[in-house]
Design a protein around this motif. Structure first.
Motif, PDB file in Angstrom:
ATOM      1  N   SER A  16      38.147  32.740  -4.998  1.00 37.98           N
ATOM      2  CA  SER A  16      38.260  33.385  -3.693  1.00 37.98           C
ATOM      3  C   SER A  16      39.721  33.525  -3.294  1.00 37.98           C
ATOM      4  CB  SER A  16      37.512  32.571  -2.639  1.00 37.98           C
ATOM      5  OG  SER A  16      37.772  33.101  -1.360  1.00 37.98           O
ATOM      6  N   GLN A  17      40.072  34.645  -2.781  1.00 36.97           N
ATOM      7  CA  GLN A  17      41.437  34.885  -2.320  1.00 36.97           C
ATOM      8  C   GLN A  17      41.587  34.544  -0.842  1.00 36.97           C
ATOM      9  OE1 GLN A  17      43.937  35.756  -4.371  1.00 36.97           O
ATOM     10  NE2 GLN A  17      42.441  35.489  -5.993  1.00 36.97           N
ATOM     11  N   HIS A  18      40.505  34.116  -0.222  1.00 37.28           N
ATOM     12  CA  HIS A  18      40.522  33.811   1.205  1.00 37.28           C
ATOM     13  C   HIS A  18      40.775  32.320   1.418  1.00 37.28           C
ATOM     14  CE1 HIS A  18      39.108  37.813   2.105  1.00 37.28           C
ATOM     15  NE2 HIS A  18      38.156  37.646   1.191  1.00 37.28           N
ATOM     16  N   ASN A  19      41.674  32.028   2.310  1.00 34.48           N
ATOM     17  CA  ASN A  19      41.911  30.634   2.665  1.00 34.48           C
ATOM     18  C   ASN A  19      40.776  30.148   3.546  1.00 34.48           C
ATOM     19  OD1 ASN A  19      44.281  30.383   1.283  1.00 34.48           O
ATOM     20  ND2 ASN A  19      45.562  30.937   3.032  1.00 34.48           N
ATOM     21  N   GLU A  20      40.375  28.955   3.297  1.00 31.53           N
ATOM     22  CA  GLU A  20      39.325  28.329   4.092  1.00 31.53           C
ATOM     23  C   GLU A  20      39.869  27.004   4.596  1.00 31.53           C
ATOM     24  OE1 GLU A  20      36.057  27.968   1.427  1.00 31.53           O
ATOM     25  OE2 GLU A  20      35.901  30.118   1.113  1.00 31.53           O
ATOM     26  N   SER A  21      39.298  26.537   5.662  1.00 32.21           N
ATOM     27  CA  SER A  21      39.726  25.233   6.152  1.00 32.21           C
ATOM     28  C   SER A  21      38.512  24.331   6.266  1.00 32.21           C
ATOM     29  CB  SER A  21      40.422  25.360   7.508  1.00 32.21           C
ATOM     30  OG  SER A  21      39.545  25.874   8.464  1.00 32.21           O
ATOM     31  N   THR A  22      38.769  23.072   6.143  1.00 33.63           N
ATOM     32  CA  THR A  22      37.714  22.081   6.233  1.00 33.63           C
ATOM     33  C   THR A  22      38.254  20.898   7.027  1.00 33.63           C
ATOM     34  OG1 THR A  22      36.178  20.723   4.963  1.00 33.63           O
ATOM     35  CG2 THR A  22      38.377  20.989   4.050  1.00 33.63           C
ATOM     36  N   MET A  23      37.368  20.109   7.560  1.00 29.97           N
ATOM     37  CA  MET A  23      37.791  18.922   8.302  1.00 29.97           C
ATOM     38  C   MET A  23      38.309  17.882   7.322  1.00 29.97           C
ATOM     39  SD  MET A  23      37.486  19.625  11.420  1.00 29.97           S
ATOM     40  CE  MET A  23      37.711  18.056  12.186  1.00 29.97           C
ATOM     41  N   GLY A  24      39.455  17.349   7.620  1.00 30.54           N
ATOM     42  CA  GLY A  24      40.038  16.324   6.778  1.00 30.54           C
ATOM     43  C   GLY A  24      39.842  14.952   7.391  1.00 30.54           C
ATOM     44  N   HIS A  25      40.816  14.116   7.208  1.00 32.13           N
ATOM     45  CA  HIS A  25      40.774  12.737   7.681  1.00 32.13           C
ATOM     46  C   HIS A  25      40.938  12.682   9.203  1.00 32.13           C
ATOM     47  CE1 HIS A  25      41.419   8.433   7.539  1.00 32.13           C
ATOM     48  NE2 HIS A  25      42.521   8.585   8.249  1.00 32.13           N
ATOM     49  N   ASN A  26      40.132  11.872   9.859  1.00 31.47           N
ATOM     50  CA  ASN A  26      40.278  11.649  11.296  1.00 31.47           C
ATOM     51  C   ASN A  26      41.173  10.437  11.517  1.00 31.47           C
ATOM     52  OD1 ASN A  26      38.590  13.749  12.005  1.00 31.47           O
ATOM     53  ND2 ASN A  26      36.774  12.466  12.001  1.00 31.47           N
ATOM     54  N   ALA A  27      41.984  10.508  12.540  1.00 31.18           N
ATOM     55  CA  ALA A  27      42.879   9.394  12.864  1.00 31.18           C
ATOM     56  C   ALA A  27      42.994   9.281  14.373  1.00 31.18           C
ATOM     57  CB  ALA A  27      44.248   9.628  12.243  1.00 31.18           C
ATOM     58  N   ILE A  28      43.484   8.142  14.817  1.00 32.70           N
ATOM     59  CA  ILE A  28      43.726   7.909  16.241  1.00 32.70           C
ATOM     60  C   ILE A  28      45.231   7.798  16.418  1.00 32.70           C
ATOM     61  CG2 ILE A  28      43.271   6.407  18.214  1.00 32.70           C
ATOM     62  CD1 ILE A  28      40.808   5.388  16.569  1.00 32.70           C
ATOM     63  N   ASN A  29      45.774   8.599  17.324  1.00 31.50           N
ATOM     64  CA  ASN A  29      47.205   8.549  17.602  1.00 31.50           C
ATOM     65  C   ASN A  29      47.584   7.195  18.175  1.00 31.50           C
ATOM     66  OD1 ASN A  29      47.577  11.214  16.807  1.00 31.50           O
ATOM     67  ND2 ASN A  29      47.255  11.996  18.875  1.00 31.50           N
ATOM     68  N   GLU A  30      48.864   6.847  18.069  1.00 33.22           N
ATOM     69  CA  GLU A  30      49.339   5.589  18.631  1.00 33.22           C
ATOM     70  C   GLU A  30      49.091   5.543  20.135  1.00 33.22           C
ATOM     71  OE1 GLU A  30      52.789   3.714  15.882  1.00 33.22           O
ATOM     72  OE2 GLU A  30      53.446   5.089  17.447  1.00 33.22           O
ATOM     73  N   LEU A  31      48.788   4.363  20.627  1.00 40.39           N
ATOM     74  CA  LEU A  31      48.539   4.115  22.038  1.00 40.39           C
ATOM     75  C   LEU A  31      49.732   3.341  22.596  1.00 40.39           C
ATOM     76  CD1 LEU A  31      46.536   4.046  24.477  1.00 40.39           C
ATOM     77  CD2 LEU A  31      45.691   1.888  23.545  1.00 40.39           C
ATOM     78  N   THR A  32      50.345   3.877  23.651  1.00 35.54           N
ATOM     79  CA  THR A  32      51.484   3.213  24.283  1.00 35.54           C
ATOM     80  C   THR A  32      51.069   2.710  25.655  1.00 35.54           C
ATOM     81  OG1 THR A  32      53.030   4.650  23.118  1.00 35.54           O
ATOM     82  CG2 THR A  32      53.862   3.513  25.066  1.00 35.54           C
ATOM     83  N   ILE A  33      51.362   1.446  25.903  1.00 34.27           N
ATOM     84  CA  ILE A  33      51.000   0.798  27.168  1.00 34.27           C
ATOM     85  C   ILE A  33      52.262   0.244  27.820  1.00 34.27           C
ATOM     86  CG2 ILE A  33      49.853  -1.217  28.145  1.00 34.27           C
ATOM     87  CD1 ILE A  33      47.595  -0.761  26.220  1.00 34.27           C
ATOM     88  N   VAL A  34      52.424   0.525  29.101  1.00 32.62           N
ATOM     89  CA  VAL A  34      53.517  -0.050  29.886  1.00 32.62           C
ATOM     90  C   VAL A  34      52.878  -1.088  30.810  1.00 32.62           C
ATOM     91  CG1 VAL A  34      55.369   0.404  31.534  1.00 32.62           C
ATOM     92  CG2 VAL A  34      54.811   2.112  29.782  1.00 32.62           C
ATOM     93  N   THR A  58      57.011  -2.393  27.274  1.00 32.39           N
ATOM     94  CA  THR A  58      56.302  -1.269  26.677  1.00 32.39           C
ATOM     95  C   THR A  58      55.862  -1.649  25.279  1.00 32.39           C
ATOM     96  OG1 THR A  58      57.651   0.280  27.944  1.00 32.39           O
ATOM     97  CG2 THR A  58      56.466   1.171  26.049  1.00 32.39           C
ATOM     98  N   ALA A  59      54.565  -1.550  25.025  1.00 35.43           N
ATOM     99  CA  ALA A  59      54.011  -1.879  23.717  1.00 35.43           C
ATOM    100  C   ALA A  59      53.347  -0.655  23.113  1.00 35.43           C
ATOM    101  CB  ALA A  59      52.994  -3.013  23.842  1.00 35.43           C
ATOM    102  N   THR A  60      53.492  -0.523  21.804  1.00 39.26           N
ATOM    103  CA  THR A  60      52.848   0.562  21.073  1.00 39.26           C
ATOM    104  C   THR A  60      51.882  -0.050  20.067  1.00 39.26           C
ATOM    105  OG1 THR A  60      54.831   1.905  21.323  1.00 39.26           O
ATOM    106  CG2 THR A  60      53.252   2.625  19.676  1.00 39.26           C
ATOM    107  N   PHE A  61      50.686   0.518  20.006  1.00 39.51           N
ATOM    108  CA  PHE A  61      49.632   0.020  19.125  1.00 39.51           C
ATOM    109  C   PHE A  61      49.131   1.135  18.218  1.00 39.51           C
ATOM    110  CE2 PHE A  61      49.464  -2.468  22.979  1.00 39.51           C
ATOM    111  CZ  PHE A  61      49.290  -3.757  22.550  1.00 39.51           C
TER     112      PHE A  61
END
Length: 142
Positions: A44-62, A131-134
């Motif tokens: 196929s010459q058409h680009n397709e996309s698929t769902m990859g890895h899920n992640a959670i962004n860093e959480l910053t707490i003050v 300030t903490a980052t997790f």
């Protein structure tokens, strides 16, 4: 219509770290991020996309520094001084104007990646915050 107004989300929230109330000034991040992988199948010459890895962004707490709350500092000391693989459970509950729960975010298996202490000015009189980052591994929303 009045009932809808009482459920409007303000900036009110409460936070617990490892089941203990934490005097939190603000938080940011902790969003779920779904990776999008580009791919093509066969000839196929058409680009397709698929769902990859899920992640959670860093959480910053003050958090406010108080004489009775030392959760973040004690946790970082356990990691730095004792080499422990200290993990945290962070629960953030968004509150409506009437005080009822709107949404609860539970971040499990959080690894503290940084802890920044405030610089102090003897004449400033401001309330000190740390300030903490997790990096959370599990997010449950209810």
């Amino acid at each position: 219509m009045a009932e809808a107004d009482t459920k409007t989300v303000g900036k009110a929230f409460k936070c617990e770290i490892n089941g203990q109330f934490a005097p939190i000034k603000s938080y940011s991040g902790g969003d779920l991020q779904a990776e999008k992988a580009e791919a093509s199948s066969g000839s196929s010459q058409h680009n397709e996309s698929t769902m990859g890895h899920n992640a959670i962004n860093e959480l910053t707490i003050v958090a406010y520094i108080t004489p009775t709350y030392k959760g973040l500092t004690d946790g970082m000391a356990a990691v730095a001084n004792q080499g422990k693989n200290e993990r945290f459970t962070i629960t953030i509950t968004e509150l409506a104007k009437d005080g009822s729960t709107v949404k609860t975010f539970v971040y499990d298996q959080c690894l503290m990646t940084s802890l920044d202490f405030p610089t102090m000015d003897a004449n400033g009189g401001e309330i000190l915050c740390e300030t903490a980052t997790f990096k959370p591994q599990i997010l449950t929303v209810s």
